[in-house]
Design a protein around this motif. Sequence first.
Motif, PDB file in Angstrom:
ATOM      1  N   GLY A 103       0.810  -1.211   0.000  1.00  0.00           N
ATOM      2  CA  GLY A 103       0.000   0.000   0.000  1.00  0.00           C
ATOM      3  C   GLY A 103       0.842   1.260   0.000  1.00  0.00           C
ATOM      4  O   GLY A 103       0.551   2.217  -0.722  1.00  0.00           O
ATOM      5  N   GLN A 104       1.905   1.291   0.798  1.00  0.00           N
ATOM      6  CA  GLN A 104       2.799   2.449   0.819  1.00  0.00           C
ATOM      7  C   GLN A 104       3.513   2.635  -0.522  1.00  0.00           C
ATOM      8  O   GLN A 104       3.888   3.754  -0.875  1.00  0.00           O
ATOM      9  CB  GLN A 104       3.833   2.283   1.937  1.00  0.00           C
ATOM     10  CG  GLN A 104       3.247   2.417   3.335  1.00  0.00           C
ATOM     11  CD  GLN A 104       4.244   2.035   4.414  1.00  0.00           C
ATOM     12  OE1 GLN A 104       5.106   1.162   4.212  1.00  0.00           O
ATOM     13  NE2 GLN A 104       4.138   2.674   5.571  1.00  0.00           N
ATOM     14  N   ALA A 105       3.696   1.530  -1.243  1.00  0.00           N
ATOM     15  CA  ALA A 105       4.310   1.611  -2.571  1.00  0.00           C
ATOM     16  C   ALA A 105       3.318   2.076  -3.632  1.00  0.00           C
ATOM     17  O   ALA A 105       3.696   2.242  -4.795  1.00  0.00           O
ATOM     18  CB  ALA A 105       4.884   0.253  -2.962  1.00  0.00           C
ATOM     19  N   GLY A 106       2.054   2.264  -3.241  1.00  0.00           N
ATOM     20  CA  GLY A 106       1.070   2.841  -4.161  1.00  0.00           C
ATOM     21  C   GLY A 106       0.199   1.855  -4.904  1.00  0.00           C
ATOM     22  O   GLY A 106      -0.467   2.227  -5.874  1.00  0.00           O
ATOM     23  N   ILE A 107       0.171   0.584  -4.459  1.00  0.00           N
ATOM     24  CA  ILE A 107      -0.651  -0.424  -5.137  1.00  0.00           C
ATOM     25  C   ILE A 107      -2.071  -0.379  -4.552  1.00  0.00           C
ATOM     26  O   ILE A 107      -2.271  -0.701  -3.374  1.00  0.00           O
ATOM     27  CB  ILE A 107      -0.026  -1.821  -4.991  1.00  0.00           C
ATOM     28  CG1 ILE A 107       1.339  -1.837  -5.685  1.00  0.00           C
ATOM     29  CG2 ILE A 107      -0.948  -2.902  -5.575  1.00  0.00           C
ATOM     30  CD1 ILE A 107       2.137  -3.107  -5.474  1.00  0.00           C
ATOM     31  N   ILE A 108      -3.024   0.038  -5.369  1.00  0.00           N
ATOM     32  CA  ILE A 108      -4.399   0.245  -4.931  1.00  0.00           C
ATOM     33  C   ILE A 108      -5.281  -0.863  -5.529  1.00  0.00           C
ATOM     34  O   ILE A 108      -5.221  -1.119  -6.738  1.00  0.00           O
ATOM     35  CB  ILE A 108      -4.936   1.623  -5.372  1.00  0.00           C
ATOM     36  CG1 ILE A 108      -3.924   2.733  -5.051  1.00  0.00           C
ATOM     37  CG2 ILE A 108      -6.294   1.906  -4.720  1.00  0.00           C
ATOM     38  CD1 ILE A 108      -3.567   2.849  -3.584  1.00  0.00           C
ATOM     39  N   THR A 109      -6.069  -1.497  -4.676  1.00  0.00           N
ATOM     40  CA  THR A 109      -6.862  -2.656  -5.107  1.00  0.00           C
ATOM     41  C   THR A 109      -8.333  -2.497  -4.742  1.00  0.00           C
ATOM     42  O   THR A 109      -8.716  -1.577  -4.012  1.00  0.00           O
ATOM     43  CB  THR A 109      -6.344  -3.950  -4.442  1.00  0.00           C
ATOM     44  OG1 THR A 109      -6.792  -3.985  -3.080  1.00  0.00           O
ATOM     45  CG2 THR A 109      -4.825  -4.043  -4.482  1.00  0.00           C
ATOM     46  N   ASP A 110      -9.126  -3.459  -5.216  1.00  0.00           N
ATOM     47  CA  ASP A 110     -10.502  -3.569  -4.748  1.00  0.00           C
ATOM     48  C   ASP A 110     -10.525  -4.289  -3.409  1.00  0.00           C
ATOM     49  O   ASP A 110      -9.475  -4.540  -2.804  1.00  0.00           O
ATOM     50  CB  ASP A 110     -11.381  -4.278  -5.797  1.00  0.00           C
ATOM     51  CG  ASP A 110     -10.915  -5.711  -6.094  1.00  0.00           C
ATOM     52  OD1 ASP A 110     -10.139  -6.273  -5.289  1.00  0.00           O
ATOM     53  OD2 ASP A 110     -11.340  -6.268  -7.126  1.00  0.00           O
ATOM     54  N   ARG A 111     -11.716  -4.642  -2.923  1.00  0.00           N
ATOM     55  CA  ARG A 111     -11.850  -5.262  -1.599  1.00  0.00           C
ATOM     56  C   ARG A 111     -12.011  -6.782  -1.680  1.00  0.00           C
ATOM     57  O   ARG A 111     -12.554  -7.399  -0.756  1.00  0.00           O
ATOM     58  CB  ARG A 111     -13.053  -4.647  -0.864  1.00  0.00           C
ATOM     59  CG  ARG A 111     -12.876  -3.184  -0.538  1.00  0.00           C
ATOM     60  CD  ARG A 111     -14.142  -2.614   0.106  1.00  0.00           C
ATOM     61  NE  ARG A 111     -14.457  -3.290   1.364  1.00  0.00           N
ATOM     62  CZ  ARG A 111     -13.987  -2.908   2.552  1.00  0.00           C
ATOM     63  NH1 ARG A 111     -13.170  -1.863   2.649  1.00  0.00           N
ATOM     64  NH2 ARG A 111     -14.339  -3.557   3.656  1.00  0.00           N
TER      65      ARG A 111
END
Length: 337
Positions: A103-111
């Motif tokens: 997440g800190q590396a910027g990988i954004i996902t669904d749930r």
Amino acid sequence: MSTAVLKFGGTSVATSDRREQVYDKIEENRKIHDNIVVVVSAQGREGSPYATDTLLNLVKSECMSYSERELDMIYSCGEVISSSIIASNLIDRGIDAVSLTGGQAGIITDRNFGDANVYDVDTRNIMRHFNKGRVVVVAGSQGRTIDDEITTLGRGGSDTTAVLLGIHLNADETIIYTDVEGIMTADPRLVEESKVMKSVGFDFCLNYAENGAKVIHDKAVRLAMKNDYENVCIRSTFSESKGTRIQRNSAENLGFGYDSARERGRIVIGDSELKYKKLLRDIIAKNDGIQVGRHDNIIEFEFYGGERTKNIEAIHDGLVKCIFTEERKNGRSVKSD
């Protein structure tokens, strides 16, 4: 400025001795590239204290019911532990480094906990660390939702993390380091004389990954294929082998495997090898095998007699001599009657 993404799997980071090889590879790549991202898996395999399955079993062994969200919370810890250990050791060696969660590396996902889908990668935080001259060590196989829930990308997700970051950072190289020399014509534990392929095509690599090859996860191959990203290489952490490059098109592609539980062999070939299919079937037949399944680029077979180990090696040897130019030039090609 050149960028490389280096991914190290669980066997590469499992022990302090093996991690020394990881630090050596990072040092080698720092001499070539200006910016380095290191993606790491959890340490070791089930039974190792921080392996993914060991961590998951801490919950599963005590709880009759549990949520996928809570499993993702503990799943993500293994990679975070690895990333902190690697970054700390780099700092100890005088290399400025920082560890980041997915997440800190910027990988954004669904749930979709347990097998989340990535829909955005924001590299600004990584770039900030690059501007400070740091090696960025990212915990693989994870991301976060827009409301900051931790998610994981499923099995093999560290390969996916590496290829994702390679694409979004426009990396000159994304190197998947593993415990074998590259993508080979067969598992070297099955066939001692298996051959490392210098390059493989996207389609072949995807077929091979989906049919038993464990060197790179099929999700990562699909991602590279979708984005026409030809900078992925498979290399060994423990040798100087140049390994295998995955690219749009490649000739001389062969994958051979045998499932002892099903007692069935499988041959995967690329499009350029389709012209050899009759020869391949002849090789199987000459070594006590019979074809039982056929798809465009896959041949399945079973043995009806003979010595199994000897026949497996003979079929593999015949396939290599048939398909690879170097073997044919040496006068050892297989001829069809």
